[in-house]
Design a protein around this motif. Sequence first.
Motif, PDB file in Angstrom:
ATOM      1  N   PRO A  70       0.838  -1.208   0.000  1.00 39.72           N
ATOM      2  CA  PRO A  70       0.000   0.000   0.000  1.00 39.72           C
ATOM      3  C   PRO A  70       0.870   1.255   0.000  1.00 39.72           C
ATOM      4  O   PRO A  70       1.940   1.265   0.620  1.00 39.72           O
ATOM      5  N   PRO A  71       0.422   2.341  -0.664  1.00 37.68           N
ATOM      6  CA  PRO A  71       1.175   3.595  -0.583  1.00 37.68           C
ATOM      7  C   PRO A  71       1.180   4.154   0.831  1.00 37.68           C
ATOM      8  O   PRO A  71       2.124   4.800   1.255  1.00 37.68           O
ATOM      9  N   HIS A  72       0.113   3.921   1.567  1.00 39.51           N
ATOM     10  CA  HIS A  72       0.031   4.174   3.001  1.00 39.51           C
ATOM     11  C   HIS A  72      -1.067   3.282   3.549  1.00 39.51           C
ATOM     12  O   HIS A  72      -1.907   2.777   2.802  1.00 39.51           O
ATOM     13  N   TYR A  81       3.614  -5.946   2.987  1.00 40.59           N
ATOM     14  CA  TYR A  81       4.204  -6.374   1.715  1.00 40.59           C
ATOM     15  C   TYR A  81       3.554  -7.677   1.292  1.00 40.59           C
ATOM     16  O   TYR A  81       3.187  -8.493   2.131  1.00 40.59           O
ATOM     17  N   GLU A  82       3.438  -7.874   0.002  1.00 41.47           N
ATOM     18  CA  GLU A  82       3.079  -9.176  -0.551  1.00 41.47           C
ATOM     19  C   GLU A  82       3.954  -9.403  -1.776  1.00 41.47           C
ATOM     20  O   GLU A  82       4.218  -8.479  -2.547  1.00 41.47           O
ATOM     21  N   LEU A 135      -4.877 -10.282  -5.715  1.00 43.55           N
ATOM     22  CA  LEU A 135      -4.636  -9.344  -4.622  1.00 43.55           C
ATOM     23  C   LEU A 135      -5.262  -7.981  -4.933  1.00 43.55           C
ATOM     24  O   LEU A 135      -5.916  -7.377  -4.077  1.00 43.55           O
ATOM     25  N   LEU A 136      -5.077  -7.492  -6.166  1.00 39.91           N
ATOM     26  CA  LEU A 136      -5.621  -6.178  -6.511  1.00 39.91           C
ATOM     27  C   LEU A 136      -7.145  -6.177  -6.508  1.00 39.91           C
ATOM     28  O   LEU A 136      -7.766  -5.164  -6.156  1.00 39.91           O
ATOM     29  N   GLU A 137      -7.765  -7.276  -6.893  1.00 42.64           N
ATOM     30  CA  GLU A 137      -9.230  -7.353  -6.915  1.00 42.64           C
ATOM     31  C   GLU A 137      -9.821  -7.118  -5.535  1.00 42.64           C
ATOM     32  O   GLU A 137     -10.920  -6.578  -5.410  1.00 42.64           O
ATOM     33  N   ARG A 138      -9.102  -7.517  -4.499  1.00 43.45           N
ATOM     34  CA  ARG A 138      -9.597  -7.316  -3.138  1.00 43.45           C
ATOM     35  C   ARG A 138      -9.751  -5.845  -2.814  1.00 43.45           C
ATOM     36  O   ARG A 138     -10.545  -5.467  -1.946  1.00 43.45           O
ATOM     37  N   LEU A 189      -5.344   2.226  -4.708  1.00 40.71           N
ATOM     38  CA  LEU A 189      -4.911   0.858  -4.947  1.00 40.71           C
ATOM     39  C   LEU A 189      -3.469   0.674  -4.459  1.00 40.71           C
ATOM     40  O   LEU A 189      -2.706   1.637  -4.358  1.00 40.71           O
ATOM     41  N   PRO A 190      -3.066  -0.555  -4.169  1.00 40.11           N
ATOM     42  CA  PRO A 190      -1.669  -0.809  -3.779  1.00 40.11           C
ATOM     43  C   PRO A 190      -0.701  -0.481  -4.912  1.00 40.11           C
ATOM     44  O   PRO A 190      -1.073  -0.419  -6.088  1.00 40.11           O
TER      45      PRO A 190
END
Length: 410
Positions: free
Chosen positions: A167-169, A183-184, A195-198, A205-206
Amino acid sequence: MKLHNFISRKNSSSPIVLVLQIDSHIGLTVARALGREGVYCLGVSYKGNAFGCYSRYLKGYAACRPQSGEELISTTMELIGLAKPHFVMAVSEPLMRQLNEHKAQLPENTQLLFAEQNILDRAFDKSTALGIAANLQIPIPLSFSAEEILTSKSLPDGTHFPLVIKPPHPYKDAPWKALNFKYEYCSSTREVLQLLERFRGAPYLPLVQQYCPGRGVGVELCMHEGEPIAAFQHERIREMPPTGGVSVMRQSVALTEALLNDSIRLLKGMGWRGVAMVEYRYDPDTKRYWLMEVNGRFWGSLSLPVLCGVNFPYILLESMGYGRLPSLKMGEYPLNVKCQQLSADLHWLLTVGRASREKVQRDLGVAKWKCVRAVLRDLLKWPYHDIEWFDDPLPAIHFWKERIVNTLSH
């Protein structure tokens, strides 16, 4: 709420420093670092009678258990009004933000020892810090647009895995808060999309970045009136999770000219005031490095520079609080000194021990038995520790008691 000698001292010329969040090893280190210099410290624990309350370097403490962000800041402001400290130090981004928002309600002679929120936000938002670095031509990881990935359901041709998602924050609002992560690592397009769909529909967005090889390196600085007044560099030896994350074993290394110069340029470009750690990934084989993020608060490995004589909390108090510069010359500290977060490093050992030999070799590039040997060798040498300090043993005793009780209860 429990108060122990938590009172304001009248008719005293020496300052009172209120250290918040002594329930973390970072807050405890701040209190120890100041106490070693004879500073009168009071502490606040937000997790009841946590291990940090027992430090001999605290003259008093308050222990509470706020149940919400609103209760946390209201309790904090109440305690500040009670103690009437000259200075306040905090170690987490959310609390620093809340204190900046309530600055007008502070007692007249109380000063926050961190920058204004518009400056802090340049570090707290990873995408902002990376954007400033890119404009200054400081190397950053190759990034991909999360929006474009979700729209096209694919990644650009020639993308190399693994990719790092972060995440950016932090996500603070429901329902995204429950999905928050640090982190992932993704090894396929399918994993990235899952992961992004979540986070579809989230406020942001991350970040999706190319994985950068090498070791984590931190350049710690204290900036005063636009110039560096203290610097330290460490190299991460082990991180948790093992593929990259929080430092659990690190060592002091000499300042690298390129990293130091880029760190100073970056913090100047951010208009930074106070302490910060600029984190890089450095590949010793190719001599390449990439900026990962800027940690705009006291960092998890703070014990190492303090124990090496670069006392960042005291330097911050002297510079931001009193406008005095340290006598220590930048770069003057012992090299190859190790410091360990013992409980987390033992967790690292268990994690690697449970993994297959093939997975350890693939993820860490080292045989499993060598990883185990390295930890055991470090344990026998008894390095410095984040919590276990010989001259202040009670916090460690209570920390391990908490850990043992929690483990047995589970």
